[in-house]
Structures are given as C-alpha cells and as structure tokens.
Design an enzyme around this catalytic site. Sequence first.
Site, mmCIF file in Angstrom:
data_model
loop_
_atom_site.group_PDB
_atom_site.id
_atom_site.type_symbol
_atom_site.label_atom_id
_atom_site.label_comp_id
_atom_site.label_asym_id
_atom_site.label_seq_id
_atom_site.Cartn_x
_atom_site.Cartn_y
_atom_site.Cartn_z
ATOM 1 N N GLU A 179 -56.373 -38.546 31.648
ATOM 2 C CA GLU A 179 -56.481 -40.003 31.601
ATOM 3 C C GLU A 179 -57.169 -40.485 30.320
ATOM 4 O O GLU A 179 -57.190 -41.682 30.048
ATOM 5 C CB GLU A 179 -57.179 -40.553 32.858
ATOM 6 N N SER A 226 -58.539 -24.598 37.570
ATOM 7 C CA SER A 226 -58.793 -25.387 38.781
ATOM 8 C C SER A 226 -57.469 -25.762 39.436
ATOM 9 O O SER A 226 -57.310 -25.680 40.657
ATOM 10 C CB SER A 226 -59.530 -26.679 38.423
ATOM 11 N N THR A 227 -56.517 -26.184 38.609
ATOM 12 C CA THR A 227 -55.219 -26.628 39.094
ATOM 13 C C THR A 227 -54.464 -25.507 39.808
ATOM 14 O O THR A 227 -53.658 -25.761 40.691
ATOM 15 C CB THR A 227 -54.387 -27.160 37.900
ATOM 16 N N THR A 286 -63.879 -30.906 29.452
ATOM 17 C CA THR A 286 -63.506 -31.794 30.555
ATOM 18 C C THR A 286 -64.738 -32.606 30.928
ATOM 19 O O THR A 286 -65.479 -32.294 31.863
ATOM 20 C CB THR A 286 -62.964 -30.995 31.761
ATOM 21 N N LYS A 311 -62.640 -25.956 26.202
ATOM 22 C CA LYS A 311 -61.860 -26.955 26.945
ATOM 23 C C LYS A 311 -62.875 -27.951 27.466
ATOM 24 O O LYS A 311 -63.715 -27.621 28.310
ATOM 25 C CB LYS A 311 -61.102 -26.304 28.098
ATOM 26 N N TYR A 355 -64.596 -22.924 29.186
ATOM 27 C CA TYR A 355 -64.124 -23.996 30.088
ATOM 28 C C TYR A 355 -65.352 -24.774 30.549
ATOM 29 O O TYR A 355 -66.112 -24.321 31.395
ATOM 30 C CB TYR A 355 -63.364 -23.362 31.254
HETATM 31 C C1 HMN Z 1 -57.544 -26.535 35.063
HETATM 32 O O1 HMN Z 1 -58.537 -25.828 34.972
HETATM 33 O O2 HMN Z 1 -56.654 -26.328 35.848
HETATM 34 C C2 HMN Z 1 -57.375 -27.783 34.233
HETATM 35 O O3 HMN Z 1 -57.563 -27.519 32.931
HETATM 36 C C3 HMN Z 1 -58.223 -28.847 34.721
HETATM 37 C C4 HMN Z 1 -57.916 -30.187 34.078
HETATM 38 O O4 HMN Z 1 -58.947 -30.506 33.199
HETATM 39 C C5 HMN Z 1 -57.811 -31.165 35.188
HETATM 40 N N1 HMN Z 1 -59.100 -31.247 35.848
HETATM 41 C C6 HMN Z 1 -59.214 -31.029 37.143
HETATM 42 O O5 HMN Z 1 -58.254 -30.930 37.884
HETATM 43 C C7 HMN Z 1 -60.583 -30.930 37.690
HETATM 44 C C8 HMN Z 1 -57.316 -32.520 34.720
HETATM 45 O O6 HMN Z 1 -56.009 -32.345 34.276
HETATM 46 C C9 HMN Z 1 -57.348 -33.556 35.863
HETATM 47 O O7 HMN Z 1 -56.693 -33.045 37.005
HETATM 48 C C10 HMN Z 1 -56.684 -34.859 35.453
HETATM 49 O O8 HMN Z 1 -57.247 -35.329 34.280
HETATM 50 C C11 HMN Z 1 -56.810 -35.903 36.586
HETATM 51 O O9 HMN Z 1 -58.137 -36.303 36.724
#
Ligand code: HMN
Length: 291
Positions: A191, A47-48, A166, A164, A136
Amino acid sequence: MRELKGLYSALLGAFHEDGSINEKGLRQIIRHNIDHNKMDGLYVGGSTGENFMLSTDEKKRIFEIAKDEAKNDITLMAQVGSINLKESVELAKFVTDLGYDAISAVTPFYYKFGFEEVRHYYETIVADVDTRMVIYFIPFLTGVNISVEQFAKLFENKKIVGVKFTQGDFYVLERMRRAFPDKLIFAGFDEMLLPATVLGIDGAIGSTYNVNAARARQIYDLARANRIAEALEVQHVTNDLITDILDNGLYGTIKLLLEEQGIEAGCCRAPMKAYTPEMRARAKEIYKKYF
Ligand code: HMN
C-alpha cells in the site's frame, strides 16, 4: 550471479482442507506469477506462505516445489528465518544447495532478543553458506526493532546484502537509503509502493502482487520515471483493493481472487480460519470490482 532487484510476489501457501500442502495449486500459483504476472522474483517461505505454521519438512517441500516449478525462470529468494536457529541454518543450506538466488530471514521473534543476539543469529545463518542474505525487518509483527546504526553493524558482513523493509516509518526508510546506498532495500508494504519507490528502493516484495501485479508494475515504473501523479492514481485504486482485501481476510481473500482466475489456490492453514460463505461471496464482489 543473478540480479536481485525488482518486484517479487510473496508466494502464497496452497493447502488442502486438512492442512496438507496442495502441490498442484502451489505450482499453479508459481506459474501464474511467472507467466501471467511477469514478476521479477518470488519470495518463498514468508509470512504470505504461512511459513511460521509449518514443520521443517513441509518448509523444505515447498522450497523444492518452487524451485522445481520455477527452474531459472525467475529470481528465487527463500525466507529461512525461525526462532529455531538450528532449523534456519539447516534451511539456509538446503535452499542454497537447491540453487536459490538468495536467502532472507525474519528477525528472531517472540522472546525479546537483544541486538547482540540478533546479530549472532544472522552471522550464524550465513556462516556456512555461499549466498546473499536479505534481512526481513517487520517490527509490527515481531516486536523487534533495529536502528540504522545497528543495521550498519549487520551490514558489515558482506553476505548480508539488504533488507526487506516492512515498516510504515518512512523517515527511517529515507535514513536507511541515505546511509546504505549500496545495500538493497525492498519495500514490504504494497500500500506504500509509490512513496517507497520515490525514496529509492531497489524493489518490493508483497502478498497482493500475486493478484495485483499489473498495477504494482505500473506504480513502480511510473514512479521511477518521475510520473508521480499517474502513479498515484494507480496507487489509489490499489489501496481501495488492498483495503477491501484486508477487511475480508488477507491471505484467504488473495487465494479466493486467484480462484476466480481458475487457479486452485486452496485454503489457509489452521489456526487461520476456514472460508465462510460470506467471505467467498465478498471475494467474488471484490474480483468483479477490480479485475
Ligand atoms: C512475506 O513475508 O510474505 C511478505 O514479504 C510480507 C509482505 O510484506 C506483506 N506483509 C504481510 O503480509 C505481513 C505485505 O505484502 C502485506 O500483506 C500487504 O502490504 C498488505 O498489508
């Protein structure tokens, strides 16, 4: 075979204003994560990385650049998931040939796929590649939930080595740890790194680690050493920072914070919005406050 456990930065995408890939910036972000942040791994194409807005060729180019820059300096996991299953299969082969250590795939999204469809998707992606797959699981964005019992079915395939996770429901995280002691669980919410570590995760993958790696490492190491009160102090500061980042625009602000450190992290890709002067000014304030 390389160890997959540890802390991973979810690699940001670096783009020029016209939306094309900023290769120089991308290479700088990769090096920063290796040399300065001392991360254990990079999660490429998540996602990032703004991956779901990219063409197949652009995804391949980013996978190539990351491998070329990182070589064997860091563990590389490639997110190849897409609701275009043929594309996922193609990307899984592509990154495996490039020498990535593992693949990951987001659950198929948009349509309300049933569990048998989800299972078929994962079985198809791993069928012809000799690698390890980390599911994921990010239900708040995909709308796809998978129960602990269903994870057990997915994990019957030995190539599917972990998840992973989330999600904020830590009862489920605890149930997963209990049910799958030998599978890898990576925490996806930065967080909540401290409580996730207490519950016995094998690592974490996050966007904010691109800039906040030192604090993340402290939280992870302190929590694993059972020094919870100290870890909580660092998590508090981290969450002040994350709250400020989220208020100002997640990926853009992380890139602007990197820019403050001399890294050409570039823009976000439309339809994500362009930086406004206010957003830039706020990022400077955030940088001064936390770094
Ligand atoms: C990715 O797929 O890039 C990351 O693994 C995603 C990661 O879980 C991030 N989630 C999202 O951006 C949706 C978190 O690092 C998130 O950005 C962070 O905890 C702030 O909320």
